[in-house]
Structures are given as C-alpha cells and as structure tokens.
Design a protein around this motif. Structure first.
Motif, PDB file in Angstrom:
ATOM      1  N   LEU A 381     -43.331  -3.989   4.319  1.00 15.29           N
ATOM      2  CA  LEU A 381     -42.136  -3.334   4.853  1.00 15.29           C
ATOM      3  C   LEU A 381     -41.668  -2.260   3.876  1.00 15.29           C
ATOM      4  O   LEU A 381     -41.155  -2.568   2.802  1.00 15.29           O
ATOM      5  N   GLU A 382     -41.870  -0.997   4.238  1.00 13.52           N
ATOM      6  CA  GLU A 382     -41.493   0.094   3.344  1.00 13.52           C
ATOM      7  C   GLU A 382     -39.977   0.284   3.338  1.00 13.52           C
ATOM      8  O   GLU A 382     -39.311   0.091   4.362  1.00 13.52           O
ATOM      9  N   PRO A 383     -39.391   0.677   2.202  1.00 13.49           N
ATOM     10  CA  PRO A 383     -37.940   0.944   2.136  1.00 13.49           C
ATOM     11  C   PRO A 383     -37.601   2.260   2.831  1.00 13.49           C
ATOM     12  O   PRO A 383     -37.804   3.336   2.271  1.00 13.49           O
ATOM     13  N   VAL A 384     -37.115   2.181   4.057  1.00  8.78           N
ATOM     14  CA  VAL A 384     -36.864   3.373   4.855  1.00  8.78           C
ATOM     15  C   VAL A 384     -35.522   3.999   4.479  1.00  8.78           C
ATOM     16  O   VAL A 384     -34.715   3.414   3.747  1.00  8.78           O
ATOM     17  N   GLN A 385     -35.305   5.188   5.005  1.00 11.88           N
ATOM     18  CA  GLN A 385     -34.060   5.901   4.734  1.00 11.88           C
ATOM     19  C   GLN A 385     -32.872   5.093   5.219  1.00 11.88           C
ATOM     20  O   GLN A 385     -32.893   4.515   6.306  1.00 11.88           O
ATOM     21  N   GLY A 386     -31.833   5.046   4.401  1.00 11.25           N
ATOM     22  CA  GLY A 386     -30.631   4.295   4.731  1.00 11.25           C
ATOM     23  C   GLY A 386     -30.573   2.930   4.090  1.00 11.25           C
ATOM     24  O   GLY A 386     -29.494   2.354   3.992  1.00 11.25           O
ATOM     25  N   THR A 387     -31.707   2.409   3.645  1.00 10.02           N
ATOM     26  CA  THR A 387     -31.691   1.134   2.935  1.00 10.02           C
ATOM     27  C   THR A 387     -31.231   1.356   1.497  1.00 10.02           C
ATOM     28  O   THR A 387     -31.301   2.478   0.975  1.00 10.02           O
ATOM     29  N   LEU A 388     -30.783   0.296   0.865  1.00 14.83           N
ATOM     30  CA  LEU A 388     -30.253   0.422  -0.492  1.00 14.83           C
ATOM     31  C   LEU A 388     -31.301   0.933  -1.486  1.00 14.83           C
ATOM     32  O   LEU A 388     -31.009   1.837  -2.273  1.00 14.83           O
ATOM     33  N   PRO A 389     -32.555   0.406  -1.496  1.00 16.42           N
ATOM     34  CA  PRO A 389     -33.537   0.943  -2.449  1.00 16.42           C
ATOM     35  C   PRO A 389     -33.782   2.437  -2.258  1.00 16.42           C
ATOM     36  O   PRO A 389     -33.910   3.183  -3.240  1.00 16.42           O
ATOM     37  N   LEU A 409     -28.805  -4.224   4.883  1.00 16.38           N
ATOM     38  CA  LEU A 409     -28.772  -3.424   3.660  1.00 16.38           C
ATOM     39  C   LEU A 409     -30.177  -3.140   3.130  1.00 16.38           C
ATOM     40  O   LEU A 409     -30.440  -2.077   2.576  1.00 16.38           O
ATOM     41  N   LEU A 410     -31.099  -4.089   3.285  1.00 22.20           N
ATOM     42  CA  LEU A 410     -32.470  -3.927   2.801  1.00 22.20           C
ATOM     43  C   LEU A 410     -33.455  -3.644   3.929  1.00 22.20           C
ATOM     44  O   LEU A 410     -34.670  -3.696   3.712  1.00 22.20           O
ATOM     45  N   GLY A 411     -32.961  -3.352   5.113  1.00 21.45           N
ATOM     46  CA  GLY A 411     -33.834  -3.038   6.225  1.00 21.45           C
ATOM     47  C   GLY A 411     -33.924  -4.177   7.219  1.00 21.45           C
ATOM     48  O   GLY A 411     -33.238  -5.201   7.103  1.00 21.45           O
ATOM     49  N   VAL A 412     -34.795  -3.978   8.197  1.00 21.92           N
ATOM     50  CA  VAL A 412     -34.961  -4.942   9.286  1.00 21.92           C
ATOM     51  C   VAL A 412     -36.436  -5.311   9.384  1.00 21.92           C
ATOM     52  O   VAL A 412     -37.318  -4.445   9.293  1.00 21.92           O
ATOM     53  N   CYS A 413     -36.717  -6.590   9.555  1.00 23.17           N
ATOM     54  CA  CYS A 413     -38.091  -7.073   9.679  1.00 23.17           C
ATOM     55  C   CYS A 413     -38.676  -6.652  11.027  1.00 23.17           C
ATOM     56  O   CYS A 413     -37.950  -6.313  11.958  1.00 23.17           O
ATOM     57  N   PRO A 414     -40.000  -6.678  11.155  1.00 26.70           N
ATOM     58  CA  PRO A 414     -40.621  -6.334  12.435  1.00 26.70           C
ATOM     59  C   PRO A 414     -40.134  -7.184  13.601  1.00 26.70           C
ATOM     60  O   PRO A 414     -40.142  -6.729  14.741  1.00 26.70           O
ATOM     61  N   ASP A 415     -39.696  -8.413  13.326  1.00 26.36           N
ATOM     62  CA  ASP A 415     -39.214  -9.273  14.408  1.00 26.36           C
ATOM     63  C   ASP A 415     -37.747  -9.016  14.755  1.00 26.36           C
ATOM     64  O   ASP A 415     -37.167  -9.719  15.581  1.00 26.36           O
TER      65      ASP A 415
END
Length: 724
Positions: A381-389, A409-415
């Motif tokens: 899961l890559e850190p996409v734009q808008g995530t904290l990292p 905050l850290l993104g959303v999983c594929p599920d």
C-alpha cells in the motif's frame, strides 16, 4: 423518543439521519476490528435502531415546538457550575457533536494530559477503537432521548489503557442552541471472561529477530540496560512487556514508556535508578524515560553502523524492527529512489523540484498471524497524496498526533477499511528521513494507546533516528554507485569473451573482493594469439583504484602486443617489465605459451613472482609447475621463472591469483594450496567451467562469502579430436 424528534426542524431531521448513517458505518468498522467489543457494539446498534424508528415515525409531521423545561435546564446549569471543577470524579462537558468543551482536573489527570489539551477534541478520540463507535452512538442517543446511559469504555491513558464506566447525561445550558452532555467516568475492571486487549498490560509484543552483530533488546523496567550486557543473537519470539508509570505532564501527553519483562518488572522497579543531572532526585520515572530513549538511540547507532559495507535494505529493516519493538506497535518506512527530490534551497533546488515518489519499503508490526498477514498487505500500500507520510514528506515537517480521530490518516486498505482501524492505531507520529540535502522518505509509527499516546519526546527520538538512517542510506547509495562504476571499469580491463582455441576449451572466473568493492581491482587475465600459437596470461597489480587500473591496462595490452613478435613467455614478460619500470606499482604475473598439436599441447611457462600454474591430469594427478622470478616493474635486470609442461587429452592447465590462496575463514585460517589442489583433483573430470565453479563454491563456503582480495582464475583443457 418520538416527542424528542418532533422538536426538530426538517433540516435538523436530515442532519440527524445523515449522522445516524455515519455512526452505523463506524459500528460496522468496530465489529471488524482485530479484538472487537461485540457486547458494546451490539448495545449501541440497538440504540441506533430505536433512534431510526423514532425518526421514521416523526417524518412528515409538523415540528417547531419550543423546548420546554427551561427551569430544569437552568437548574442543571447551576449544578454544573457549582460542582464541575471540584467534583471528585472525572467530568467532561461535550457539545452536540461530541467535541469536548471542558474537562475538569480529575478528567485531565485520568488521561494524563492538561485540560486545555482535551478541549476541542472529539471525546471518542480518547477511547480505544473497539469502543469508539459504541460511545458515539450512545452519546447521540442521550442527546436525542434525554435518558441517562452507562457505557463501559477503555480510555487511552498516558501509560496504558484505562477501563472505566462512564455515565452520560443530557443538560440544557442557556445560550446554547443544542443540548450538551456531561460525561462522568468511574473506574471499572475488565468484563468477566474478556480477553486482554492486544498490546495492553500482560499482552505480548514482538521482539526483533537476532542478527549478526545485533544487540538483543533488553527487558527494561526502569528503561536502563544492565551494565556489561553482551550482545547475543536470539530467534524472533514474543516477549511480555509492561509499561512504567510516570509523573503526569501538565502540558500534554506524557513521556513514552520504558518497558520490562513481566516476570522481572516488580523486582526491577524497586532497583535504584542512576541519577541524571538536572533531574530531581527520586524522580525514577523521568530517569527511566531518559535512559530508555538514550538506549534506543544507542542501539540504533549500533545496528545501523554494524555493517562493514552499508546496505540500505538491511539498515531500513533493522531500524523498523527496533522501533516496532521499543517505541511503537507498528513501524512504516517509505523511501524515494536514489534520485529523490532535493530540499528547497539545497544546491539551488526549489519546492517545484520536490516530486513525491514515495514507495513503501517495510511495514512491521506484531508477529501474530493476523498482523503478519496485514503487514504483507500494507507493504504493497503506497502512501498516497493526503496521507500523513506523504504530507510529512512534502513539507519536511515532523508531526505527532497523540489521539487519532481521522482513521484514514494513513490511507485506506484495498478492502475499504482505514489503515488505522486495520492495525488498531490510536496514536501516530511521522518524521522525514533527511540527509541535509534531500528528503529521502519518512518513518511513521503507530501505537494502540495501551502504553499511552506518543509525545514530543518520542518525536525527538524518531527525528534523530531518521537523520541517522538518512546518512546510512546516502552512504549506501553512494557506495553502490561507486561500485557500479568500478564494475564497469573493471569489465573494460577484462576480455568480454574468450576466443575459441581449436582442440581446447577455455574458461575464466573473476570475483570482486567484498571489502573495497567500490574500487577497481588489480587482477587481470587474457587469452590471445601469438606468433606460434596461443598465449594465456594472468596477473595481479599491487593495490586498487584508478592508479591500479591504469597499470593493469598497461600490463595486459603490453603483453598482448609483445606476444606478436616475442617467441617465449619469458621474453614477453621482459617487455612488460620494461614498460612498467616508470610506474609506482609492481605486478605479479604468470604466462603460458601454447603450441597445439594432435591430441596434445606443448606449454611453455614464464613466472614473475606469481603463484605457480597447476596441471590437473585426466586421472586426477596434480602437478604444480615451477615458481620463481621477481614481480614486474621493480628491476631493470628482470629474470623470469621458466618451466615447460605437456598436456594430453583431458589434462587441464589452471592459472590463478593469490586471492584464492589467501581467502580466510572466521578463525583467520587461509584457504591455502592444499584445499585448492584437493578441490581441483575432485573435479578433474569436469570441463574447465565446472572445475573453476567448484573452486569458487569451496572458497566462498570456506570464507563465508567474505573475500579479502579479488580472485581471478583461468583454465584450459585439451579436448579429444573432433570427428569433423
């Protein structure tokens, strides 16, 4: 309940329905957590059903009646004003959206923070993920129905989770358009038969696997590592950990925990703690915190600098493993490629040059089956734009979120599940990995709250560690680039392919030393036509680097040229000696001149201070040719060592450098001539390629892959006459 909804305007009714949908979604997420509180979630779901039923009954009716009972509301307001601040129990005053308007001293002390820190934050942010959705639903029910409710929650205390039962009561305050909620918290033990929460006291957290040169993480009650403790590798396993209580901090979440083994915690807590300058005597908890931080940084330095050759992948994984074991539940490291964006102002770089290309390198958490499966998914899961990292990478600003309210905050999983909900993260910090010129990526840590939220001390420790890691990564990438250049230059000093010799087969091997691999080696070999047949030469230039490469090129090409008019290897080496007299380096070499005849080859040898050639007979008998001569480039009156042999069908001539003989094992024993001869004899029937491959395997196994010098080998075997 029906009457309460009758008091709402149509717009307010739509708002209530929208909020109801959101809370139902949160309940679904809460039910899918690793360790859900199913009883609390079920109770909250029933409450939501009651509210939904009331809303359906109220739809389409006339609303707008003024709220009655103003005398009762005013009465409750006076009671709150009198009792709130000095109440002996923790009290929170929440607005209709569940944000904390005010908290009394007891409530702030319960969470281990200041009252000002709590104000303005969502009340549910101070509860663990398993009970957040239920708490929100119960709060909404209290606002709508006015009925008092009791809910069991687990607060994210400063050091560990705190089980409590809270009483929720609605109040009306003059001047406020909406009702408010008073929350009173009382201590409560865990439910009967409940499992201890993951990461809480008495739970387990993964200890990093033992590695070569890695110090075993110590069990710490006061955070101190026993003096004189020696590093020793240990298999990965779960180790019980407990938190060390500390004095509350008036300005925010307290310092992070030092940890201890469960069995030794009580005894070690009673042990004296070393005095730290500037810290009041007797403040053992503060000292423990400082010692633990220093120990983490010292361990990080040891792990990152232990490799004789910097290795980026090893450094990143060691860093993540240490952080996940000592400071967090989960650790994520995201990096850019070698050409990552420069920091604005560094070397003329501007903010426009900072193109985010973060890639996840490692996601490391607990070692239970569910977490291991989650880690595999999160590493993809890559850190996409808008995530904290991603934000920290772009801004180069370290960030700590002691109490996470936004689970995405850290993104959303594929599920579709938020990452924070997937791993139970209630506290998050993220720091950039900067080397002074470029931002190479980010380190992100998460905690479940069972040991307390992250604070500024944690942020400072991880910031320093991010700097250390950045320097190691920069050195690793620079070393790798230099090694690639050295490999390219080295390839130019060796023949790309070996010529085909009628009646014979030829093979060669070249191994670069593991130490100094970023420099060009001095070994060389060549196979070429001579005036009367073929010439084979193998040599070793003293030293490494660009100067050694120049001497290598001179020696190799001079020998190839001289062989066109000089009849013997001794004469050819004499010409090379003259060419090297003006150089600052000497060369050892062995040259063989071949005259191919039917079913045999006549070989004349010239040696210049080099290990002697070896003849492997078809029946396994070994003969070592004569040694002698002096190295090339030292004296004008050069005299080579001379010898001659005859090779029959199946016989093999082997030339090699002293890197083969001088390879050492961990006990500093050399590979030596005897092991070389035994290996060659055992593979006498093999083709030259197979014979040299066997020597390479034996050497690398003996040295455990650690070669102190370059290795070059050249072999020629006489083959049976072809039927063609």
């Amino acid at each position: 309940m029906h009457d309460q909804f009758d008091q709402l305007e149509p717009e307010a009714m739509l708002r209530e329905i929208t909020e109801l949908e959101g809370r139902i979604g949160e309940l679904r997420q809460a039910a899918g957590l690793p360790e859900p509180d199913l009883r609390a979630t079920l109770d909250a779901a029933l409450v939501e059903l009651e509210l939904a039923l009331a809303a359906l009954r109220a739809m389409g009716t006339e609303h707008g009646a003024e709220q009655g009972g103003s005398a009762a509301a005013e009465n409750e307001r006076r009671v709150l004003r009198t009792v709130f601040q000095d109440a002996p129990v923790p009290l929170f005053l929440l607005d209709r959206s569940s944000s904390v308007r005010r908290a009394n001293r007891q409530a702030a002390s319960l969470l281990g923070v200041s009252a000002g820190y709590v104000s303005g934050k969502q009340f549910a942010s101070f509860c663990d993920l398993a009970t957040r959705a239920a708490v929100r639903s119960q709060l909404a029910a209290v606002v709508r129905t006015g009925r008092r409710r009791r809910v069991q929650v687990r607060f994210l205390g400063r050091e560990r989770g705190i089980d409590a039962v809270v009483t929720l009561a609605r109040v009306w305050i003059r001047g406020e358009p909406d009702p408010m909620v008073v929350v009173a918290a009382g201590a409560a033990g865990p439910p009967q038969g409940a499992n201890p929460p993951q990461g809480g006291e008495g739970a387990t957290r993964a200890r990093p696997a033992g590695e070569a040169g890695k110090r075993e993480p110590q069990q710490r009650a006061a955070g101190a590592r026993p003096a004189g403790s020696a590093p020793r590798p240990e298999p990965a396993r779960a180790v019980p950990r407990t938190a060390v209580p500390r004095r509350p901090d008036a300005d925010g979440p307290g310092a992070r925990r030092a940890t201890a083994g469960t069995d030794d915690a009580r005894a070690e807590r009673a042990a004296p703690v070393p005095q730290v300058p500037g810290v009041p005597a007797g403040d053992d908890e503060t000292v423990a915190t400082l010692v633990h931080r220093m120990d983490v940084l010292a361990t990080a330095c040891e792990l990152l600098l232990d490799e004789p050759v910097f290795n980026e992948t090893v450094a990143v994984r060691r860093c993540a493993r240490l952080l996940a074991a000592e400071l967090a539940d989960w650790a994520f490291v995201d990096l850019t490629g070698p050409g990552g964006p420069a920091l604005p102002g560094a070397g003329g770089a501007t903010a426009a040059d900072a193109v985010p290309m973060l890639r996840r390198q490692v996601a490391m958490g607990p070692d239970d089956e569910r977490s291991v499966e989650a880690a595999r998914m999160l590493e993809e899961l890559e850190p996409v734009q808008g995530t904290l990292p991603h934000t920290v990478f772009l801004t180069r600003q370290s960030t700590v979120r002691p109490h996470v309210d936004d689970l995405e905050l850290l993104g959303v999983c594929p599920d579709g599940q938020p990452v924070c909900a997937k791993i139970g993260a209630t506290s998050v910090l993220s720091v950039p990995i900067e080397d002074g010129e470029r931002c190479l990526g980010t380190i992100t840590l998460t905690a479940s709250g069972d040991y307390g939220p992250f604070d500024l001390v944690d942020l400072g420790v991880v910031q320093r560690l991010g700097r250390y890691l950045a320097l190691v990564i920069r050195a690793s990438r620079l070393y790798r680039r230099r090694a690639e250049v050295a490999d390219t230059l080295q390839a130019g000093l060796l023949p790309k392919t070996l010529p085909e010799i009628p009646g014979a087969s030829v093979a060669a091997r070249y191994l670069t030393a593991t130490h100094g691999a970023a420099e060009v080696g001095g070994d060389f070999y060549d196979v070429f036509r001579t005036e009367d047949g073929w010439g084979l030469i193998l040599g070793d230039v003293c030293g490494k680097g660009e100067d050694a490469a120049a001497v290598t090129a001179t020696a190799r090409h001079c020998a190839r040229l001289a062989a066109r008019w000089k009849p013997t290897p001794g004469d050819v080496l004499g010409v090379v000696n003259e060419a090297l007299l003006d150089e600052d380096r000497f060369v050892t070499a062995v040259m063989a001149g071949l005259t191919m005849e039917t079913e045999r080859a006549l070989v004349s040898l010239g040696v210049a201070g080099h290990p002697p050639a070896i003849v492997v007979r078809a029946d396994g008998v070994i003969r070592s040719a004569s040694r002698g001569g002096v190295p090339l480039g030292l004296f004008e009156d050069f005299e080579p060592g001379l010898d001659g042999v005859e090779l029959a069908v199946g016989d093999t001539l082997v030339l090699y450098s002293d890197g083969v003989l001088e390879g050492c094992n961990l006990q500093r024993q050399e590979f030596g001539m005897e092991r070389l001869l035994e290996t060659l004899a055992a593979h006498a029937k093999d083709k030259p390629e197979g014979m040299l491959a066997a020597v390479e395997r034996a050497l690398l196994e003996f040295c455990d892959g650690d070669l102190r010098d370059d290795v070059s080998m050249l072999a020629l075997r006489v083959e049976p006459p072809s039927l063609n």
